[in-house]
Design a protein around this motif. Structure first.
Motif, PDB file in Angstrom:
ATOM      1  N   ARG A  10       0.862  -1.197   0.000  1.00 20.40           N
ATOM      2  CA  ARG A  10       0.000   0.000   0.000  1.00 20.40           C
ATOM      3  C   ARG A  10       0.887   1.232   0.000  1.00 20.40           C
ATOM      4  O   ARG A  10       1.633   1.483   0.957  1.00 20.40           O
ATOM      5  N   ILE A  11       0.807   2.002  -1.078  1.00 19.96           N
ATOM      6  CA  ILE A  11       1.701   3.144  -1.249  1.00 19.96           C
ATOM      7  C   ILE A  11       0.880   4.388  -1.546  1.00 19.96           C
ATOM      8  O   ILE A  11       0.091   4.415  -2.501  1.00 19.96           O
ATOM      9  N   PHE A  20      -5.062  10.222  -0.883  1.00 22.74           N
ATOM     10  CA  PHE A  20      -3.746   9.617  -0.748  1.00 22.74           C
ATOM     11  C   PHE A  20      -3.143   9.182  -2.083  1.00 22.74           C
ATOM     12  O   PHE A  20      -1.936   9.045  -2.194  1.00 22.74           O
ATOM     13  N   GLY A  21      -3.965   8.928  -3.094  1.00 22.41           N
ATOM     14  CA  GLY A  21      -3.439   8.466  -4.378  1.00 22.41           C
ATOM     15  C   GLY A  21      -2.796   7.092  -4.268  1.00 22.41           C
ATOM     16  O   GLY A  21      -1.649   6.895  -4.682  1.00 22.41           O
ATOM     17  N   TRP A  22      -3.536   6.136  -3.715  1.00 18.31           N
ATOM     18  CA  TRP A  22      -2.984   4.804  -3.458  1.00 18.31           C
ATOM     19  C   TRP A  22      -2.613   4.067  -4.738  1.00 18.31           C
ATOM     20  O   TRP A  22      -3.338   4.117  -5.724  1.00 18.31           O
ATOM     21  N   VAL A  23      -1.485   3.373  -4.704  1.00 19.23           N
ATOM     22  CA  VAL A  23      -1.096   2.428  -5.765  1.00 19.23           C
ATOM     23  C   VAL A  23      -0.543   1.177  -5.096  1.00 19.23           C
ATOM     24  O   VAL A  23      -0.269   1.155  -3.895  1.00 19.23           O
ATOM     25  N   GLU A  24      -0.377   0.129  -5.906  1.00 20.18           N
ATOM     26  CA  GLU A  24       0.120  -1.148  -5.387  1.00 20.18           C
ATOM     27  C   GLU A  24       1.636  -1.273  -5.443  1.00 20.18           C
ATOM     28  O   GLU A  24       2.221  -2.108  -4.739  1.00 20.18           O
ATOM     29  N   ALA A  25       2.268  -0.457  -6.283  1.00 14.55           N
ATOM     30  CA  ALA A  25       3.708  -0.628  -6.460  1.00 14.55           C
ATOM     31  C   ALA A  25       4.319   0.631  -7.063  1.00 14.55           C
ATOM     32  O   ALA A  25       3.658   1.386  -7.789  1.00 14.55           O
ATOM     33  N   ILE A  26       5.585   0.841  -6.734  1.00 11.03           N
ATOM     34  CA  ILE A  26       6.368   1.891  -7.387  1.00 11.03           C
ATOM     35  C   ILE A  26       7.716   1.299  -7.781  1.00 11.03           C
ATOM     36  O   ILE A  26       8.260   0.420  -7.108  1.00 11.03           O
ATOM     37  N   GLY A  27       8.239   1.800  -8.892  1.00  9.67           N
ATOM     38  CA  GLY A  27       9.562   1.401  -9.348  1.00  9.67           C
ATOM     39  C   GLY A  27      10.502   2.585  -9.300  1.00  9.67           C
ATOM     40  O   GLY A  27      10.111   3.710  -9.627  1.00  9.67           O
ATOM     41  N   ILE A  28      11.741   2.338  -8.897  1.00 12.84           N
ATOM     42  CA  ILE A  28      12.731   3.398  -8.725  1.00 12.84           C
ATOM     43  C   ILE A  28      13.906   3.151  -9.665  1.00 12.84           C
ATOM     44  O   ILE A  28      14.423   2.032  -9.751  1.00 12.84           O
ATOM     45  N   ARG A  29      14.292   4.207 -10.364  1.00 11.66           N
ATOM     46  CA  ARG A  29      15.470   4.142 -11.227  1.00 11.66           C
ATOM     47  C   ARG A  29      16.235   5.455 -11.114  1.00 11.66           C
ATOM     48  O   ARG A  29      15.634   6.538 -11.231  1.00 11.66           O
ATOM     49  N   GLY A  37       1.912   2.273 -10.086  1.00 12.12           N
ATOM     50  CA  GLY A  37       0.666   1.690 -10.551  1.00 12.12           C
ATOM     51  C   GLY A  37       0.439   0.313  -9.986  1.00 12.12           C
ATOM     52  O   GLY A  37       0.736   0.056  -8.807  1.00 12.12           O
ATOM     53  N   SER A  38      -0.047  -0.585 -10.830  1.00 10.16           N
ATOM     54  CA  SER A  38      -0.378  -1.933 -10.361  1.00 10.16           C
ATOM     55  C   SER A  38       0.877  -2.791 -10.268  1.00 10.16           C
ATOM     56  O   SER A  38       1.835  -2.635 -11.022  1.00 10.16           O
ATOM     57  N   PRO A  57       1.701  -6.481   5.479  1.00  7.12           N
ATOM     58  CA  PRO A  57       0.291  -6.063   5.442  1.00  7.12           C
ATOM     59  C   PRO A  57      -0.025  -4.917   6.407  1.00  7.12           C
ATOM     60  O   PRO A  57      -0.985  -4.168   6.177  1.00  7.12           O
ATOM     61  N   ASP A  58       0.768  -4.790   7.474  1.00  2.00           N
ATOM     62  CA  ASP A  58       0.501  -3.734   8.446  1.00  2.00           C
ATOM     63  C   ASP A  58       1.414  -2.526   8.235  1.00  2.00           C
ATOM     64  O   ASP A  58       1.645  -1.745   9.154  1.00  2.00           O
ATOM     65  N   GLU A  59       1.917  -2.345   6.998  1.00  2.00           N
ATOM     66  CA  GLU A  59       2.769  -1.205   6.670  1.00  2.00           C
ATOM     67  C   GLU A  59       2.215  -0.450   5.469  1.00  2.00           C
ATOM     68  O   GLU A  59       1.538  -1.025   4.618  1.00  2.00           O
ATOM     69  N   VAL A  60       2.520   0.840   5.417  1.00  2.00           N
ATOM     70  CA  VAL A  60       2.213   1.662   4.248  1.00  2.00           C
ATOM     71  C   VAL A  60       3.437   2.525   3.955  1.00  2.00           C
ATOM     72  O   VAL A  60       4.266   2.780   4.843  1.00  2.00           O
ATOM     73  N   ALA A  61       3.536   2.984   2.728  1.00  2.00           N
ATOM     74  CA  ALA A  61       4.614   3.892   2.334  1.00  2.00           C
ATOM     75  C   ALA A  61       4.019   5.240   1.956  1.00  2.00           C
ATOM     76  O   ALA A  61       2.963   5.313   1.319  1.00  2.00           O
ATOM     77  N   ILE A  62       4.693   6.294   2.366  1.00  2.00           N
ATOM     78  CA  ILE A  62       4.309   7.656   2.020  1.00  2.00           C
ATOM     79  C   ILE A  62       5.554   8.405   1.556  1.00  2.00           C
ATOM     80  O   ILE A  62       6.678   7.925   1.735  1.00  2.00           O
TER      81      ILE A  62
END
Length: 549
Positions: A10-11, A20-29, A37-38, A57-62
């Motif tokens: 949960r990001i 919050f603009g939730w997404v399932e995943a982020i990629g970093i480069r 996105g997904s 499951p009990d964590e989120v990223a901001i």
């Protein structure tokens, strides 16, 4: 190109204007967000060398937090001083001061401290109190709000103060019944003493900055906007060299925008400094020039906030008629002139304004420069705001830079000293946010703790666990939603500095990521609850791990 890191779970990206603009995943480069996105779509962009971070499951990223008002260099320096912030009585404070006096071998050395509160102690301290535990010592101790200085007799002598000394412009010298200085110096009068206190060495300051910065990273704070020191530095010879050296040697743990004070404006303009200019030799360094910091008025606790109507009377602490509407540290006409002068050299201005009269004067001075300077002009604190001035932040392009933790400390005083105005017009964060204005959160450390999370929770709940049981919420209509409070802590400070590539976790943004317990955002907000006590388990800055629990 493959991703360097892939984070799933949960990001909160803070995409768009709300939520919050939730997404399932982020990629970093290369230190930036390359995809958001997904999880299924993002997995196709990874390869065997991509590092994968799966949130529990009990964590989120901001996004990483930015403290919009933290005196970083002063907080670092304060590590070496006497801390009176939790001294509940004057006697307790005097014990600490006496202990420090006896431990300081050099009789010529200054003793410094901070954090006392006359309201907490039930009376104002005096030089006589200091002489009883540190006789002959030059000592200077800032009040909790840094708007009153408690000075020893020897310190007053160093500043040349006696009964014949007149109050300086923008300041008040406290006096006893016979007209002699009593050791309390309000606002600009404090400079009569602080100008004689030697600065800490650059090496000691650098060590302190690194220590405080690392503690901030552990709290999820990846950037600080430092409004400058409380002591004179006309040549920019104190914090600027430390920030520049740390930055150019790659040892500054987080990003810093370092503001200047009015006494250094001539030096800054002569040196070609402008808001956003790099400090140090590394063009990619983390330290840059911030704003010009000016003061319109004083503070609530020192009874020097500039008001449109008289302060509520205190029978046991009567104020002279000319002080019942506070103190103008800088007269409005002078504010306008200084703001114009700074803008002519490419320096944006932030103005300290707590009372409603001061906020109005600050808006008048700043609005003409909006859009003509590199950063957005800002008003710091905005603790009392006349309703007629609420829309002027958004329409005038001025940032409201506020510190929610102040409400926790000030609620009782605000109710006593401002009466019904306090909850009708005080700490009006939702009213300002609803106009579409930029609302930037900070802590004002070392005035308050640099832990941002209790303040974020207070902005949502308008209650503080430090208040006595049964104390009602303070103006609950001014509560913010959790997502708006998080935006004020992560996004709006960056916007105020025209850093449009920070504060979100959307494509192209810097990969500043903070992982916190999901309960901080999911549980009902309670005083001292999960949001107030949030502690990151992982912090990334520019895509690299800088803290891991």
């Amino acid at each position: 190109m493959p991703l360097d890191r892939l984070i799933t779970g949960r990001i909160a990206t803070l995409a768009g204007d709300h939520g919050f603009g939730w997404v399932e995943a982020i990629g970093i480069r290369d230190g930036r967000i390359a995809f958001a996105g997904s999880e299924v779509k993002l997995e196709t962009r990874a390869d065997p060398f991509t590092e994968r971070i799966a949130l529990d499951p009990d964590e989120v990223a901001i996004p990483g937090l930015t403290d919009a008002h933290l005196h970083l260099a002063t907080a670092a320096d304060a590590l070496m001083h006497v801390d009176l912030s939790d001294a509940n009585t004057l006697d307790e404070a005097l014990i600490r001061i006496g202990t420090a006096h006896r431990a300081t071998a050099d009789p010529a050395a200054w003793l410094q401290g901070h954090g006392w509160d006359a309201d907490r102690w039930g009376r104002w301290p005096t030089t006589t109190d200091l002489e009883s535990v540190a006789p002959g010592r030059r000592g200077a101790f800032w009040a909790h709000d840094h708007h009153a200085l408690w000075a020893s007799a020897a310190a007053l002598l160093s500043g040349g103060l006696d009964e014949a000394t007149a109050d300086p412009a923008g300041g008040v010298i406290g006096r006893d019944a016979d007209g002699r200085p009593d050791g309390l110096l309000y606002e600009a009068a404090a400079r009569l003493v602080t100008a004689h206190i030697p600065h800490s060495t650059t090496l000691d300051l650098e060590r302190g900055i690194i220590a405080v910065a690392n503690d901030l990273l552990a709290l999820g704070v990846v950037a600080v906007q430092d409004p400058g020191a409380v002591t004179p530095d006309p040549e920019l010879s104190w914090s600027y060299p430390a920030y520049a050296h740390l930055s150019e040697t790659g040892r500054l743990p987080l990003r810093v925008l370092a503001s200047i004070r009015e006494d250094a404006l001539e030096t800054a303009l002569a040196g070609g400094l402008r808001s956003g200019a790099i400090l140090g030799a590394d063009p990619a360094g983390r330290a840059r020039v911030g704003w010009l910091k000016c003061f319109a008025d004083g503070s609530l606790g020192s009874r020097t906030a500039a008001l449109l109507a008289d302060i509520e009377p205190e029978p046991d602490r009567p104020l002279a008629a000319d002080r019942r509407r506070g103190v103008w540290v800088t007269q409005p006409t002078r504010l306008e002139a200084v703001v114009r002068e700074a803008a002519s050299g490419g320096i944006a201005t932030q103005i300290h304004a707590i009372g409603d009269a001061a906020v109005r004067a600050a808006l008048d001075a700043l609005i003409p420069t909006s859009g003509h300077v590199p950063f957005m002009p800002r008003i710091e604190h905005v603790q009392l705001l006349d309703p007629a001035d609420r829309p002027r932040f958004a329409t005038g392009g001025v940032v409201a830079s506020v510190q929610p933790s102040h409400l926790g400390s000030d609620a009782d005083k605000a109710r006593r000293l401002w009466g019904e105005r306090a909850e009708r017009y005080g700490y009006p964060w939702r009213s300002i946010a609803d106009t579409g204005a930029v609302l930037a959160f900070g802590t004002d450390a070392p005035v308050e703790s640099f832990d941002p999370w209790p303040g974020i929770a207070l902005a949502v709940r308008r209650e503080d666990p430090r208040w006595p049981s049964g104390t009602p919420p303070f103006a609950p209509d001014e509560e913010l939603t959790i997502d708006r409070a998080i935006r004020a802590a992560c996004l709006d400070p960056a916007r105020s500095a025209a850093e449009m590539d920070r504060g979100r976790l959307t494509v192209g943004q810097r990969a500043d990521v903070v992982v916190i317990p999901s309960a901080a955002l999911d549980d009902p907000v309670e005083p001292g609850g999960a949001l107030a006590q949030a502690r990151p388990t992982l912090v990334l800055m520019d895509g690299e791990v800088v803290f891991e629990a």
